[in-house]
Design a protein around this motif. Structure first.
Motif, mmCIF file in Angstrom:
data_model
loop_
_atom_site.group_PDB
_atom_site.id
_atom_site.type_symbol
_atom_site.label_atom_id
_atom_site.label_comp_id
_atom_site.label_asym_id
_atom_site.label_seq_id
_atom_site.Cartn_x
_atom_site.Cartn_y
_atom_site.Cartn_z
ATOM 1 N N ALA A 59 12.298 43.022 -29.073
ATOM 2 C CA ALA A 59 10.912 43.819 -29.430
ATOM 3 C C ALA A 59 11.152 45.184 -29.136
ATOM 4 O O ALA A 59 10.769 46.016 -29.803
ATOM 5 N N ARG A 60 11.401 45.467 -27.968
ATOM 6 C CA ARG A 60 11.733 46.946 -27.347
ATOM 7 C C ARG A 60 12.576 47.566 -28.274
ATOM 8 O O ARG A 60 12.304 48.537 -28.799
ATOM 9 N N ARG A 61 13.784 46.955 -28.461
ATOM 10 C CA ARG A 61 14.850 47.709 -29.373
ATOM 11 C C ARG A 61 14.273 48.038 -30.763
ATOM 12 O O ARG A 61 14.719 49.043 -31.350
ATOM 13 N N THR A 62 13.691 46.895 -31.184
ATOM 14 C CA THR A 62 13.481 47.130 -32.907
ATOM 15 C C THR A 62 11.881 47.738 -33.099
ATOM 16 O O THR A 62 11.558 48.110 -34.035
ATOM 17 N N GLU A 63 11.213 47.950 -31.739
ATOM 18 C CA GLU A 63 10.001 48.433 -31.836
ATOM 19 C C GLU A 63 9.180 47.529 -32.715
ATOM 20 O O GLU A 63 8.075 48.020 -33.525
ATOM 21 N N MET A 64 9.235 45.975 -32.492
ATOM 22 C CA MET A 64 8.455 45.327 -32.941
ATOM 23 C C MET A 64 7.446 44.469 -32.104
ATOM 24 O O MET A 64 8.009 44.474 -30.957
ATOM 25 N N PRO A 65 6.282 43.949 -32.725
ATOM 26 C CA PRO A 65 5.368 43.157 -31.586
ATOM 27 C C PRO A 65 6.152 42.301 -30.836
ATOM 28 O O PRO A 65 7.008 41.425 -31.470
ATOM 29 N N ILE A 66 5.971 42.149 -29.382
ATOM 30 C CA ILE A 66 6.591 41.027 -28.692
ATOM 31 C C ILE A 66 6.007 39.574 -28.880
ATOM 32 O O ILE A 66 6.727 38.980 -28.881
ATOM 33 N N CYS A 67 4.562 39.583 -29.361
ATOM 34 C CA CYS A 67 4.087 38.430 -29.720
ATOM 35 C C CYS A 67 3.215 38.590 -31.244
ATOM 36 O O CYS A 67 2.725 39.741 -31.178
ATOM 37 N N GLN A 68 3.314 37.661 -31.985
ATOM 38 C CA GLN A 68 2.451 37.908 -33.221
ATOM 39 C C GLN A 68 0.926 38.068 -32.867
ATOM 40 O O GLN A 68 0.331 38.409 -33.636
ATOM 41 N N ASP A 69 0.392 37.538 -31.699
ATOM 42 C CA ASP A 69 -0.842 37.712 -31.278
ATOM 43 C C ASP A 69 -1.088 38.945 -30.587
ATOM 44 O O ASP A 69 -0.794 39.301 -29.482
ATOM 45 N N THR A 70 -1.252 40.060 -31.307
ATOM 46 C CA THR A 70 -1.307 41.630 -30.704
ATOM 47 C C THR A 70 -2.687 42.168 -30.125
ATOM 48 O O THR A 70 -2.903 43.060 -29.654
ATOM 49 N N GLY A 71 -3.514 41.008 -29.843
ATOM 50 C CA GLY A 71 -4.530 40.898 -29.246
ATOM 51 C C GLY A 71 -5.924 41.615 -29.560
ATOM 52 O O GLY A 71 -5.927 42.426 -30.414
ATOM 53 N N LEU A 72 -6.741 41.556 -28.731
ATOM 54 C CA LEU A 72 -8.073 42.036 -28.816
ATOM 55 C C LEU A 72 -8.015 43.402 -28.058
ATOM 56 O O LEU A 72 -7.353 43.303 -26.834
ATOM 57 N N ALA A 73 -8.314 44.631 -28.522
ATOM 58 C CA ALA A 73 -7.986 45.750 -27.490
ATOM 59 C C ALA A 73 -8.948 46.073 -26.567
ATOM 60 O O ALA A 73 -10.233 46.336 -26.748
ATOM 61 N N VAL A 74 -8.449 45.986 -25.290
ATOM 62 C CA VAL A 74 -9.511 46.362 -24.232
ATOM 63 C C VAL A 74 -8.864 47.385 -23.591
ATOM 64 O O VAL A 74 -7.790 47.821 -23.365
ATOM 65 N N LEU A 75 -10.137 48.295 -23.211
ATOM 66 C CA LEU A 75 -9.664 49.743 -22.786
ATOM 67 C C LEU A 75 -10.231 49.806 -21.496
ATOM 68 O O LEU A 75 -11.535 49.936 -21.523
ATOM 69 N N PHE A 76 -9.620 50.541 -20.359
ATOM 70 C CA PHE A 76 -10.362 50.985 -19.158
ATOM 71 C C PHE A 76 -10.314 52.462 -19.299
ATOM 72 O O PHE A 76 -9.119 52.983 -19.330
ATOM 73 N N VAL A 77 -11.471 53.113 -19.056
ATOM 74 C CA VAL A 77 -11.441 54.644 -19.239
ATOM 75 C C VAL A 77 -12.139 55.323 -17.829
ATOM 76 O O VAL A 77 -13.296 54.684 -17.978
ATOM 77 N N CYS A 271 -1.066 35.686 -20.100
ATOM 78 C CA CYS A 271 0.347 35.071 -20.648
ATOM 79 C C CYS A 271 1.563 35.884 -20.125
ATOM 80 O O CYS A 271 1.331 36.855 -19.514
ATOM 81 N N HIS A 272 2.620 35.310 -20.430
ATOM 82 C CA HIS A 272 3.753 36.017 -20.002
ATOM 83 C C HIS A 272 4.124 37.595 -20.566
ATOM 84 O O HIS A 272 4.643 38.329 -20.162
ATOM 85 N N VAL A 273 3.231 37.654 -21.771
ATOM 86 C CA VAL A 273 3.373 38.876 -22.419
ATOM 87 C C VAL A 273 2.307 39.738 -21.878
ATOM 88 O O VAL A 273 1.164 39.976 -22.541
ATOM 89 N N ALA A 274 2.389 40.114 -20.550
ATOM 90 C CA ALA A 274 1.288 40.842 -19.868
ATOM 91 C C ALA A 274 1.342 42.374 -20.116
ATOM 92 O O ALA A 274 1.933 43.223 -19.611
ATOM 93 N N ARG A 275 0.613 42.634 -21.407
ATOM 94 C CA ARG A 275 0.714 44.032 -21.796
ATOM 95 C C ARG A 275 -0.256 44.732 -21.437
ATOM 96 O O ARG A 275 -1.529 44.798 -21.502
ATOM 97 N N HIS A 276 0.178 46.083 -20.873
ATOM 98 C CA HIS A 276 -0.807 47.191 -20.534
ATOM 99 C C HIS A 276 -0.006 48.403 -20.372
ATOM 100 O O HIS A 276 0.935 48.616 -19.919
#
Length: 281
Positions: A59-77, A271-276
């Motif tokens: 995913a990092r090398r190809t700049e493709m999503p790590i998971c097909q579920d790309t999530g609900l966008a949660v933002l802390f500002v 999940c293991h795809v702990a994205r932030h």
């Protein structure tokens, strides 16, 4: 002195953060997965962890999503009290960044009307938490959250007499009921105290801490995190729910004072795809 930040700059930052979060796992998550691979006793569990790491590399090398579920966008500002946003509204600037990220990054749009299930088409509205803080900087943390892990999260108003044992019992009940559904190995965020909604936000914010970093502010919570991690990994759920010792990579707990009649507890499972990803303008 007031510092001016253009709304367009916020939009560009949000766009970049969400695309990066969906394609490149943070180093702390990758390191935690590698540690898990070394200590996993199950052959199947090791295979799963190896595939998870391979997937992250691709995913990092190809700049493709790590998971097909790309999530609900949660933002802390976090907005410095000496910041003035020019050329637009803060929330709309963030929403526009979400729209651009999910279109330009070819990310799956997963936001829909709760009743009709009609897709909004651009992954908005986002969930935006805004805090006013001292200073003249604006910090943005982007956290795309998948539905599988979010569905397994829970909150409960315990009685004050439930105490530490009651809190741990609720966390274990939630994790065991989740089983394989949140795509383990998981990270478990626990929010204790405050009000119902504060406990839920605390649990989600706890997931932003570097994986495995103990709560340094409260030794009681640090001890609870360690105890719960041992108990969760003793369930045998294992990677992908196929059995093993590495069901969770970490447990992170945060706490606030609460009403004398209450003991709110929230469990937010990641999940293991702990994205932030985060940036400061």
């Amino acid at each position: 002195m007031i510092r001016r930040i253009p709304a367009k700059k916020i939009t560009r930052a949000v766009r970049k953060l969400l695309i990066e979060a969906n394609t490149a796992l943070n180093p702390d998550v990758v390191s935690a997965l590698r540690r898990g691979l070394k200590r996993e006793e199950s052959a199947v569990g090791r295979q799963v962890l190896a595939k998870i790491l391979e997937n992250a590399r691709i995913a990092r090398r190809t700049e493709m999503p790590i998971c097909q579920d790309t999530g609900l966008a949660v933002l802390f500002v976090e907005v410095g009290q000496d910041v003035h946003i020019t050329g637009g509204d803060l929330r709309e600037a963030v929403r526009e960044g979400v729209r651009q990220a999910y279109a330009d990054g070819y990310l799956r749009k997963s936001v829909c009307d709760p009743l009709t299930r009609a897709n909004t088409g651009d992954n908005t509205p986002a969930v935006i938490h805004v805090d006013i803080v001292p200073g003249d900087r604006l910090k943005i943390i982007a956290m795309p959250k998948g539905g599988g892990s979010e569905n397994m999260s829970a909150a409960k108003m315990l009685t004050p007499a439930a105490g530490v044992e009651g809190i741990q019992a609720f966390v274990m009940e939630t994790v065991e009921a989740a089983g394989a559904n949140p795509c383990p190995p998981i990270i478990v965020g626990v929010g204790i105290g405050g009000s119902l909604e504060q406990a839920c936000i605390l649990a989600k914010k706890a997931l932003l801490r570097p994986v495995g970093k103990k709560n340094k502010k409260d030794k009681r919570l640090a001890g609870m995190e360690g105890e719960l991690l041992k108990k969760i990994n003793a369930t045998g759920i294992g990677p992908a729910g196929l059995g093993g010792r590495v069901t969770a990579l970490a447990v992170h707990a945060e706490m606030l004072p609460c009403h004398i009649a209450s003991l709110p507890v929230a469990v937010n499972i990641q999940c293991h795809v702990a994205r932030h990803k985060e940036t400061t303008l």
